[in-house]
Design a protein around this motif. Structure first.
Motif, PDB file in Angstrom:
ATOM      1  N   ASP A 144     -15.171  39.990 -34.561  1.00 46.66           N
ATOM      2  CA  ASP A 144     -15.992  41.201 -34.469  1.00 46.66           C
ATOM      3  C   ASP A 144     -17.098  41.048 -33.430  1.00 46.66           C
ATOM      4  O   ASP A 144     -18.289  41.336 -33.690  1.00 46.66           O
ATOM      5  CB  ASP A 144     -16.611  41.546 -35.837  1.00 46.66           C
ATOM      6  CG  ASP A 144     -15.558  41.960 -36.848  1.00 46.66           C
ATOM      7  OD1 ASP A 144     -14.597  42.624 -36.445  1.00 46.66           O
ATOM      8  OD2 ASP A 144     -15.708  41.617 -38.030  1.00 46.66           O
ATOM      9  N   ALA A 145     -16.718  40.593 -32.251  1.00 49.32           N
ATOM     10  CA  ALA A 145     -17.701  40.355 -31.193  1.00 49.32           C
ATOM     11  C   ALA A 145     -18.349  41.656 -30.743  1.00 49.32           C
ATOM     12  O   ALA A 145     -17.697  42.696 -30.651  1.00 49.32           O
ATOM     13  CB  ALA A 145     -17.029  39.664 -30.004  1.00 49.32           C
ATOM     14  N   ASP A 146     -19.645  41.578 -30.469  1.00 45.03           N
ATOM     15  CA  ASP A 146     -20.368  42.740 -29.948  1.00 45.03           C
ATOM     16  C   ASP A 146     -20.105  42.899 -28.445  1.00 45.03           C
ATOM     17  O   ASP A 146     -19.924  44.013 -27.961  1.00 45.03           O
ATOM     18  CB  ASP A 146     -21.868  42.584 -30.198  1.00 45.03           C
ATOM     19  CG  ASP A 146     -22.197  42.525 -31.684  1.00 45.03           C
ATOM     20  OD1 ASP A 146     -22.065  43.565 -32.352  1.00 45.03           O
ATOM     21  OD2 ASP A 146     -22.566  41.444 -32.176  1.00 45.03           O
ATOM     22  N   LEU A 147     -20.099  41.771 -27.741  1.00 45.28           N
ATOM     23  CA  LEU A 147     -19.870  41.786 -26.303  1.00 45.28           C
ATOM     24  C   LEU A 147     -18.771  40.797 -25.944  1.00 45.28           C
ATOM     25  O   LEU A 147     -18.617  39.752 -26.588  1.00 45.28           O
ATOM     26  CB  LEU A 147     -21.144  41.416 -25.535  1.00 45.28           C
ATOM     27  CG  LEU A 147     -22.414  42.227 -25.809  1.00 45.28           C
ATOM     28  CD1 LEU A 147     -23.558  41.711 -24.943  1.00 45.28           C
ATOM     29  CD2 LEU A 147     -22.185  43.706 -25.571  1.00 45.28           C
ATOM     30  N   PHE A 148     -18.015  41.129 -24.897  1.00 41.71           N
ATOM     31  CA  PHE A 148     -16.953  40.260 -24.396  1.00 41.71           C
ATOM     32  C   PHE A 148     -17.197  40.059 -22.900  1.00 41.71           C
ATOM     33  O   PHE A 148     -17.236  41.026 -22.134  1.00 41.71           O
ATOM     34  CB  PHE A 148     -15.582  40.892 -24.630  1.00 41.71           C
ATOM     35  CG  PHE A 148     -14.422  40.105 -24.079  1.00 41.71           C
ATOM     36  CD1 PHE A 148     -13.826  39.102 -24.828  1.00 41.71           C
ATOM     37  CD2 PHE A 148     -13.923  40.376 -22.806  1.00 41.71           C
ATOM     38  CE1 PHE A 148     -12.750  38.385 -24.327  1.00 41.71           C
ATOM     39  CE2 PHE A 148     -12.849  39.667 -22.299  1.00 41.71           C
ATOM     40  CZ  PHE A 148     -12.262  38.668 -23.059  1.00 41.71           C
ATOM     41  N   ILE A 149     -17.373  38.799 -22.486  1.00 34.84           N
ATOM     42  CA  ILE A 149     -17.666  38.474 -21.095  1.00 34.84           C
ATOM     43  C   ILE A 149     -16.563  37.572 -20.548  1.00 34.84           C
ATOM     44  O   ILE A 149     -16.407  36.424 -20.986  1.00 34.84           O
ATOM     45  CB  ILE A 149     -19.021  37.744 -20.964  1.00 34.84           C
ATOM     46  CG1 ILE A 149     -20.127  38.494 -21.708  1.00 34.84           C
ATOM     47  CG2 ILE A 149     -19.371  37.530 -19.495  1.00 34.84           C
ATOM     48  CD1 ILE A 149     -20.440  39.853 -21.166  1.00 34.84           C
ATOM     49  N   SER A 150     -15.792  38.088 -19.606  1.00 29.70           N
ATOM     50  CA  SER A 150     -14.711  37.311 -18.998  1.00 29.70           C
ATOM     51  C   SER A 150     -15.163  36.849 -17.613  1.00 29.70           C
ATOM     52  O   SER A 150     -15.613  37.657 -16.790  1.00 29.70           O
ATOM     53  CB  SER A 150     -13.447  38.174 -18.888  1.00 29.70           C
ATOM     54  OG  SER A 150     -12.348  37.395 -18.494  1.00 29.70           O
ATOM     55  N   SER A 218     -17.166  45.296 -22.976  1.00 30.36           N
ATOM     56  CA  SER A 218     -16.570  44.227 -22.177  1.00 30.36           C
ATOM     57  C   SER A 218     -16.956  44.299 -20.707  1.00 30.36           C
ATOM     58  O   SER A 218     -17.193  45.382 -20.157  1.00 30.36           O
ATOM     59  CB  SER A 218     -15.051  44.282 -22.294  1.00 30.36           C
ATOM     60  OG  SER A 218     -14.654  44.284 -23.652  1.00 30.36           O
ATOM     61  N   SER A 219     -16.950  43.117 -20.099  1.00 30.87           N
ATOM     62  CA  SER A 219     -17.239  43.014 -18.675  1.00 30.87           C
ATOM     63  C   SER A 219     -16.462  41.823 -18.107  1.00 30.87           C
ATOM     64  O   SER A 219     -16.338  40.785 -18.760  1.00 30.87           O
ATOM     65  CB  SER A 219     -18.746  42.811 -18.453  1.00 30.87           C
ATOM     66  OG  SER A 219     -19.044  42.723 -17.088  1.00 30.87           O
ATOM     67  N   LEU A 220     -15.920  42.000 -16.906  1.00 29.48           N
ATOM     68  CA  LEU A 220     -15.207  40.908 -16.229  1.00 29.48           C
ATOM     69  C   LEU A 220     -15.903  40.635 -14.902  1.00 29.48           C
ATOM     70  O   LEU A 220     -16.071  41.541 -14.080  1.00 29.48           O
ATOM     71  CB  LEU A 220     -13.741  41.272 -16.003  1.00 29.48           C
ATOM     72  CG  LEU A 220     -12.850  40.152 -15.444  1.00 29.48           C
ATOM     73  CD1 LEU A 220     -11.422  40.265 -16.002  1.00 29.48           C
ATOM     74  CD2 LEU A 220     -12.803  40.174 -13.913  1.00 29.48           C
ATOM     75  N   ILE A 221     -16.297  39.383 -14.701  1.00 29.55           N
ATOM     76  CA  ILE A 221     -17.077  38.991 -13.529  1.00 29.55           C
ATOM     77  C   ILE A 221     -16.216  38.179 -12.569  1.00 29.55           C
ATOM     78  O   ILE A 221     -15.583  37.203 -12.969  1.00 29.55           O
ATOM     79  CB  ILE A 221     -18.292  38.136 -13.944  1.00 29.55           C
ATOM     80  CG1 ILE A 221     -19.062  38.810 -15.077  1.00 29.55           C
ATOM     81  CG2 ILE A 221     -19.198  37.876 -12.752  1.00 29.55           C
ATOM     82  CD1 ILE A 221     -20.005  37.857 -15.819  1.00 29.55           C
ATOM     83  N   GLU A 222     -16.203  38.585 -11.302  1.00 31.45           N
ATOM     84  CA  GLU A 222     -15.600  37.790 -10.226  1.00 31.45           C
ATOM     85  C   GLU A 222     -16.767  37.214  -9.432  1.00 31.45           C
ATOM     86  O   GLU A 222     -17.411  37.895  -8.633  1.00 31.45           O
ATOM     87  CB  GLU A 222     -14.716  38.669  -9.329  1.00 31.45           C
ATOM     88  CG  GLU A 222     -13.493  39.232 -10.010  1.00 31.45           C
ATOM     89  CD  GLU A 222     -12.336  38.230 -10.110  1.00 31.45           C
ATOM     90  OE1 GLU A 222     -12.534  37.042  -9.757  1.00 31.45           O
ATOM     91  OE2 GLU A 222     -11.250  38.635 -10.550  1.00 31.45           O
ATOM     92  N   LEU A 223     -17.049  35.924  -9.657  1.00 31.36           N
ATOM     93  CA  LEU A 223     -18.274  35.319  -9.149  1.00 31.36           C
ATOM     94  C   LEU A 223     -18.280  35.103  -7.641  1.00 31.36           C
ATOM     95  O   LEU A 223     -19.354  34.961  -7.035  1.00 31.36           O
ATOM     96  CB  LEU A 223     -18.509  33.979  -9.855  1.00 31.36           C
ATOM     97  CG  LEU A 223     -18.903  34.076 -11.327  1.00 31.36           C
ATOM     98  CD1 LEU A 223     -18.783  32.720 -12.004  1.00 31.36           C
ATOM     99  CD2 LEU A 223     -20.317  34.616 -11.471  1.00 31.36           C
ATOM    100  N   GLY A 224     -17.128  35.058  -7.029  1.00 31.98           N
ATOM    101  CA  GLY A 224     -17.060  34.808  -5.595  1.00 31.98           C
ATOM    102  C   GLY A 224     -15.653  34.394  -5.210  1.00 31.98           C
ATOM    103  O   GLY A 224     -14.769  34.268  -6.065  1.00 31.98           O
TER     104      GLY A 224
END
Length: 270
Positions: A144-150, A218-224
């Motif tokens: 039951d996650a509040d936020l999902f960070i990929s 949710s959010s998906l990060i492409e760092l570089g």
């Protein structure tokens, strides 16, 4: 027949004994009565204390649940799925795992509960890329996650000059967009690469599964770009990884602070 002699002393002693016996019986009765009353008072007091204790525990638990938000961190790829490969041979899976573990420690130190889709490079459930996506989506659902960070890194081997940071959000989801924008802005403050802006897919047919099929914000990060020497050098350094983890941590805390009430309402409605 001789008349009976009335013995006054004997009579006094007898009366005295009877009086003492009545007093003793009375005292014992009083003692037992006091003891019974005390017992019931103690019993009722313990009952009230127990109720109060239970209520306190429930209140504490409820308060703790409301304040301890659950963040699911997803270090992209893993195991045989190496992800992008850098110019020096470094793998995306290793860089994003290091950053994710640093991020998790920071979030926990700030009172968040953290769950991971992986904490090492051995994934027994990883047989196909599709299996990997299914499991990564299942984990935030279970907890039951509040936020999902990929967390990911990009690549473009046809254009080594391509570089920059981009953050993806769920199509037509304002919460996801807001979270992604805050993360993008905090990472840009590090000034290690270019701003490629916020990204989303045009339709559900080309959606990113970890976003589209995820009920968490949710959010998906492409760092570089690991195919770019400058991006890779920064992201492969301990300083760069620590800075990225701190920036994402600060962004998440900022988002939660601004949206605490709506996050709690969302949790309670589920």
């Amino acid at each position: 027949m001789e008349p009976k002699v009335f013995d006054i002393e004997y009579r006094r002693k007898l009366l005295y004994k009877r009086k003492r016996r009545r007093q003793l019986i009375f005292q014992i009765s009083i003692f037992l009565s006091v003891l019974c009353v005390s017992f019931f008072i103690i019993l009722l007091g313990n009952k009230d204390n127990n109720v109060s204790s239970v209520n306190q525990k429930i209140t504490t638990s409820s308060s703790s649940t409301e304040e301890k938000f659950i963040i699911c961190i997803d270090p992209g790829h893993g195991d045989w799925d190496t992800g992008a490969k850098g110019t020096t041979g470094v793998f995306e899976k290793d860089i994003v795992l290091n950053i994710s573990l640093k991020l998790g420690k920071l979030l926990e130190s700030n009172g968040m509960k953290v769950v991971y889709t992986r904490t090492n490079d051995s994934l027994s459930w990883l047989e196909t890329a599709n299996d990997s996506l299914k499991e990564r989506i299942k984990i935030p659902e279970v907890f039951d996650a509040d936020l999902f960070i990929s967390i990911h890194c990009n690549s473009n081997y046809d254009s080594p000059d391509s570089k920059g940071l981009e953050t993806w959000y769920k199509l037509s989801n304002n919460d996801s967009k807001e979270l992604s924008n805050i993360i993008q802005q905090y990472l840009l403050k590090l000034n290690y690469t270019e701003d490629r802006g916020l990204k989303t897919y045009k339709s559900k047919d080309d959606a990113l599964a970890v976003l589209e099929l995820n009920s968490s914000i949710s959010s998906l990060i492409e760092l570089g770009f690991l195919s770019n020497a400058s991006d890779e050098k920064y992201l492969n350094s301990d300083l760069g990884q620590s800075n990225c983890a701190e920036a994402i941590n600060d962004a998440i805390l900022s988002y939660i602070k601004s949206n605490k009430e709506s996050l709690i309402n969302k949790r309670n409605s589920n």
